[in-house]
Design a protein around this motif. Structure first.
Motif, short mmCIF file in Angstrom:
data_model
loop_
_atom_site.label_atom_id
_atom_site.label_comp_id
_atom_site.label_asym_id
_atom_site.label_seq_id
_atom_site.Cartn_x
_atom_site.Cartn_y
_atom_site.Cartn_z
N GLU A 1 17.41 14.37 2.71
CA GLU A 1 17.00 15.56 2.40
C GLU A 1 17.77 16.39 1.42
OE1 GLU A 1 15.43 19.34 5.37
OE2 GLU A 1 16.38 17.59 6.12
N LYS A 2 19.09 16.39 1.53
CA LYS A 2 20.11 17.16 0.68
C LYS A 2 19.67 16.81 -0.77
CE LYS A 2 24.79 17.91 -0.20
NZ LYS A 2 26.20 17.81 0.12
N ILE A 3 19.71 15.72 -0.95
CA ILE A 3 19.40 15.24 -2.34
C ILE A 3 18.14 15.07 -2.99
CG2 ILE A 3 21.53 13.88 -2.21
CD1 ILE A 3 20.11 11.31 -2.48
N GLY A 4 17.11 15.48 -2.27
CA GLY A 4 15.55 15.58 -2.70
C GLY A 4 14.80 14.32 -2.56
N ILE B 1 27.18 9.25 -6.02
CA ILE B 1 26.00 8.68 -6.63
C ILE B 1 24.76 9.74 -6.89
CG2 ILE B 1 24.12 6.83 -6.30
CD1 ILE B 1 26.30 5.51 -4.65
N ALA B 2 24.31 10.37 -5.98
CA ALA B 2 23.31 11.29 -6.31
C ALA B 2 23.57 12.53 -7.11
CB ALA B 2 22.86 11.86 -4.62
N PRO B 3 24.68 13.24 -7.25
CA PRO B 3 25.02 13.96 -8.23
C PRO B 3 24.91 13.56 -9.69
CG PRO B 3 26.51 14.46 -6.46
CD PRO B 3 25.93 13.07 -6.19
N LEU B 4 25.37 12.13 -9.65
CA LEU B 4 25.49 11.54 -11.14
C LEU B 4 23.89 11.23 -11.40
CD1 LEU B 4 27.38 10.46 -13.30
CD2 LEU B 4 27.00 8.11 -12.17
N TYR B 5 23.09 10.78 -10.51
CA TYR B 5 21.79 10.39 -10.72
C TYR B 5 20.91 11.58 -11.20
CZ TYR B 5 17.24 8.90 -10.01
OH TYR B 5 15.65 8.38 -10.32
N ALA B 6 21.42 12.82 -10.77
CA ALA B 6 20.72 14.08 -11.13
C ALA B 6 20.93 14.50 -12.40
CB ALA B 6 21.10 15.10 -10.02
N GLY C 1 0.73 -1.22 0.01
CA GLY C 1 -0.13 0.02 -0.32
C GLY C 1 0.92 1.28 0.00
N VAL C 2 2.11 1.07 0.06
CA VAL C 2 2.93 2.43 0.00
C VAL C 2 3.25 2.69 -1.27
CG1 VAL C 2 5.24 3.10 0.69
CG2 VAL C 2 3.89 1.55 2.27
N GLN C 3 3.29 4.09 -1.64
CA GLN C 3 3.56 4.34 -3.26
C GLN C 3 4.87 4.85 -3.15
OE1 GLN C 3 1.55 4.25 -5.77
NE2 GLN C 3 -0.09 3.55 -4.72
N PHE C 4 5.93 4.31 -4.17
CA PHE C 4 7.15 4.97 -4.24
C PHE C 4 7.38 5.76 -5.66
CE2 PHE C 4 10.72 2.49 -2.04
CZ PHE C 4 10.05 2.31 -0.81
N ASN C 5 7.85 6.67 -5.40
CA ASN C 5 8.19 7.77 -6.46
C ASN C 5 9.21 7.45 -7.57
OD1 ASN C 5 8.47 10.04 -8.22
ND2 ASN C 5 8.47 11.48 -6.41
N PRO C 6 8.78 7.15 -8.73
CA PRO C 6 9.80 6.63 -9.93
C PRO C 6 10.98 7.48 -10.13
CG PRO C 6 7.40 6.44 -10.36
CD PRO C 6 7.64 7.44 -9.48
N SER C 7 10.70 9.07 -9.99
CA SER C 7 11.69 9.92 -9.97
C SER C 7 12.80 10.04 -9.15
CB SER C 7 11.23 11.43 -10.24
OG SER C 7 10.55 11.73 -8.96
N VAL C 8 12.63 9.26 -7.75
CA VAL C 8 13.60 9.39 -6.77
C VAL C 8 14.58 8.30 -6.64
CG1 VAL C 8 13.56 9.11 -4.11
CG2 VAL C 8 11.96 10.86 -5.31
N LEU C 9 15.90 8.44 -6.35
CA LEU C 9 17.13 7.50 -6.12
C LEU C 9 16.47 6.52 -5.36
CD1 LEU C 9 19.98 6.54 -6.78
CD2 LEU C 9 20.42 8.05 -4.85
N THR C 10 16.47 5.24 -5.84
CA THR C 10 16.06 4.01 -4.97
C THR C 10 17.37 3.08 -4.88
OG1 THR C 10 13.87 4.36 -5.75
CG2 THR C 10 14.34 1.99 -4.95
N LEU C 11 17.76 2.52 -3.76
CA LEU C 11 18.59 1.64 -3.33
C LEU C 11 17.97 0.39 -3.09
CD1 LEU C 11 20.84 3.65 -0.81
CD2 LEU C 11 20.65 3.75 -3.51
N GLY C 12 18.64 -0.86 -3.48
CA GLY C 12 17.93 -2.07 -3.41
C GLY C 12 19.18 -3.04 -2.63
N PHE C 13 18.60 -3.62 -1.54
CA PHE C 13 19.25 -4.68 -0.73
C PHE C 13 18.34 -5.80 -0.50
CE2 PHE C 13 21.23 -6.85 2.90
CZ PHE C 13 22.60 -6.39 2.88
#
Length: 599
Positions: A400-403, A529-534, A363-375
């Motif tokens: 918070e810093k990377i949005g 990682i975050a700057p490259l993803y941006a 029931g949780v909605q994830f945002n496709p535009s947000v950086l997502t890590l998998g483990f």
């Protein structure tokens, strides 16, 4: 339900032409069959799928596992409970044409088998025989021995391994299959060497075996060891050895040097009776050599079956641009001729599919535009599932810093592994304490074939944080790379070979403490990682590199070629110049299975 490609009345291939027998306690054959627990079984299944694609002259043996491994249920605080996953071979698979009887625990036990056909892209079939002791007339205890994968106590396990090794050997010979090579995928199958030794003696007592008889068995056997973790090497008490195997077989194992620290150690049985031993990555080969200094240990790095683990949108793209990739994975290098944004678009479809599954499950909605890590992996203490959450305040600030940042966890702990279960609860606890609108953390229950595929196809970065040097290989990261997903990982296992810093992913720097390793992880996440993803263009180029560089090498087509050339038939390779024939094209026929070749 009858599984596709395995009709109940379909004839078996001519087993007399099969030159390699592959034995594994678990094999992931189909999402519909609970005949595997994790990476070992997935590797076995991928190996056989590549064998089918490349017309390899192989046959395989495992157990039926009527009750499966287990279905995982997690409550609100992450407490794991388990239930069986029962299935009926009678309604699913055709039977083998023979039953066999072996002596175990001082009594006769009848073994039947069910056949699963792994069918390749050209129609070549690898028959897999799943041994089953649920046979009328067997002792009630014996009828349950092939039910639970990694279930029961050590006595139950030794009985299972006797059935796999000795029972599997007996069945193959009854079916007219006399391979030149027997590949033990881990030590669980090592007792097949006893059956080979008995075959060498042609009815003479085992105590008459000579070193020449042992050498004859060694010439037929190849052994792959998969873990430097002590719990991964099965050990049994001498009293259990005598109870299950009988005094003659027990005495033969002792006489041939198979005991270690006054225990029956299945790894040492396999080492003693194999002419070729290998680890599953270059680093793991080195670690295993230090563990077993009296034996020469080689290395053949694992791979994954590309056509099984590539997301459908990427498969369609490759089929349209480089269709030869299905038979020869080296063609994956040609993704450099495909615009990176097309690869990125395919990955975005996989990401959306994953998030649709997350929403349906939780029931949780994830945002496709947000950086997502998998483990996601088997939960064991050395894999350190909670390292990513070591400094939750720091992690929240980065998010918070990377949005925004999203993290998906999954994985099962063995039912008897209380420490592993505690790690799952730790993740739940940390996730509950993090109250940041920029950070979402979910642990998905019942990690299985389908969920594993969706995660490796849909996340943006694959995270792996094992404690060195206990990660033997780590095939989930290879699946991610095939789908254009870079890794952020400890330099252990396959990642030592696969990490091109800031090209195919990032290395978590080695450090003296876990806190320092977590700091390296956070720094890479925030600063690299975050700057490259941006930057979508740069990120798409990295996705392209992952497929082209890592997908080309870390696949079971390449791995199996190395087994044939280096382990199975090295003399054939040296005399012919190569054990590999020209690559099949989609319209060509398989090579004759009596050749010592892979195509």
């Amino acid at each position: 339900m009858i599984l596709s490609g395995t009709a109940l009345d379909s004839p078996s291939p001519d087993l007399s032409l099969r030159e390699v027998a592959y034995f594994s306690m678990e094999i992931a054959l189909s999402p519909a069959l609970p005949t595997y627990s994790g990476g070992l079984g997935m590797l076995a299944g991928d190996t056989l799928r590549s064998a089918a694609d490349t017309a390899a002259p192989m046959v395989a043996v495992s157990l039926a596992h009527r009750a499966g491994y287990f279905r995982q249920k997690l409550d609100a605080v992450g407490q794991q409970t388990e239930t069986d996953v029962p299935w009926s071979p009678e309604k699913t698979l055709p039977p083998a044409s023979q039953t066999v009887t072996i002596t175990m625990q001082g009594r006769a036990i009848t073994i039947r088998a069910w056949r699963f056909d792994v069918t390749g892209v050209t129609g070549h079939i690898i028959p897999v025989f799943l041994l089953d002791t649920d046979v009328e007339g067997n002792d009630p205890y014996d009828r349950r021995l092939t039910d639970h994968l990694y279930g029961g106590d050590t006595y139950y396990r030794l009985c299972q391994e006797t059935i796999l090794g000795i029972g599997g050997m007996t069945l193959l010979h009854a079916l007219g299959c006399q391979p030149d090579v027997y590949h033990m995928n881990e030590g669980h199958a090592a007792l097949l060497a006893l059956a080979l030794l008995e075959d060498q003696l042609k009815g003479a007592p085992l105590n008459t075996a000579t070193e020449a008889n042992v050498a004859a068995v060694r010439r037929q056997c190849v052994f792959t060891t998969h873990t430097p973790v002590p719990a991964g090497h099965d050990k049994f008490g001498l009293d259990q050895m005598v109870q299950v195997l009988g005094r003659d077989r027990a005495a033969a194992l002792e006489a041939t040097g198979c005991l270690h620290d006054n225990l029956l150690n299945m790894t040492y049985v396999a080492l003693r009776f194999s002419r070729y031993v290998n680890g599953v990555a270059m680093q793991h080969g080195k670690v295993s050599q230090l563990m077993f200094p009296d034996y020469k240990v080689h290395a053949i790095t694992n791979g994954v079956h590309a056509a099984t683990w590539l997301a459908e949108p990427i498969q369609q793209l490759l089929d349209s641009e480089i269709p030869e990739w299905r038979i020869d994975n080296q063609y994956l290098r040609s993704v450099y001729g495909i615009e990176p944004d097309r690869i990125a678009a395919c990955h975005n479809k996989g990401k959306q599919r994953l998030f649709d599954t997350v929403a349906k499950r939780t029931g949780v909605q994830f945002n496709p535009s947000v950086l997502t890590l998998g483990f996601a992996r088997r939960v064991a203490t050395y894999k350190r599932a909670s390292l990513l959450l070591q400094d939750p305040v720091r992690l929240a600030k980065i998010a918070e810093k990377i949005g925004g940042l999203q993290i998906l966890y999954a994985g099962k702990a063995h039912p008897a592994d209380n420490a592993g279960k505690g790690l799952i609860r730790d993740v739940f606890t940390e996730a509950a304490h993090l109250r940041s609108p920029f950070l979402k953390i979910l642990y998905l229950e019942n990690y299985d074939w389908d969920l594993g595929a969706q995660l490796t196809q849909g996340v943006d970065v694959w995270v792996n944080t094992p404690r060195r040097p206990y990660e033997a290989s780590g095939t989930s990261g290879m699946k991610a790379a095939l789908n254009g997903v870079p890794s952020l990982s400890i330099l252990d296992g396959w990642w030592i070979e696969g990490c091109a810093e800031s090209v195919t992913g990032w290395a978590i720097e080695d450090a003296e403490t876990e806190a320092m390793e977590a700091e390296s992880l956070y720094t890479k996440l925030e600063s690299a990682i975050a700057p490259l993803y941006a930057n979508p263009t740069a990120w798409a180029r990295m996705q392209q590199h992952c497929v082209a560089m890592n997908g080309t090498f870390f696949n079971t087509h390449r791995m199996l070629r190395q087994y044939f050339t280096n382990a199975y038939f090295p003399q054939s390779a040296s005399t012919k110049g190569s054990a590999v024939s020209p690559i099949l094209t989609p319209d060509s026929q398989p090579a004759p299975v009596h050749e010592h070749v892979l195509v």
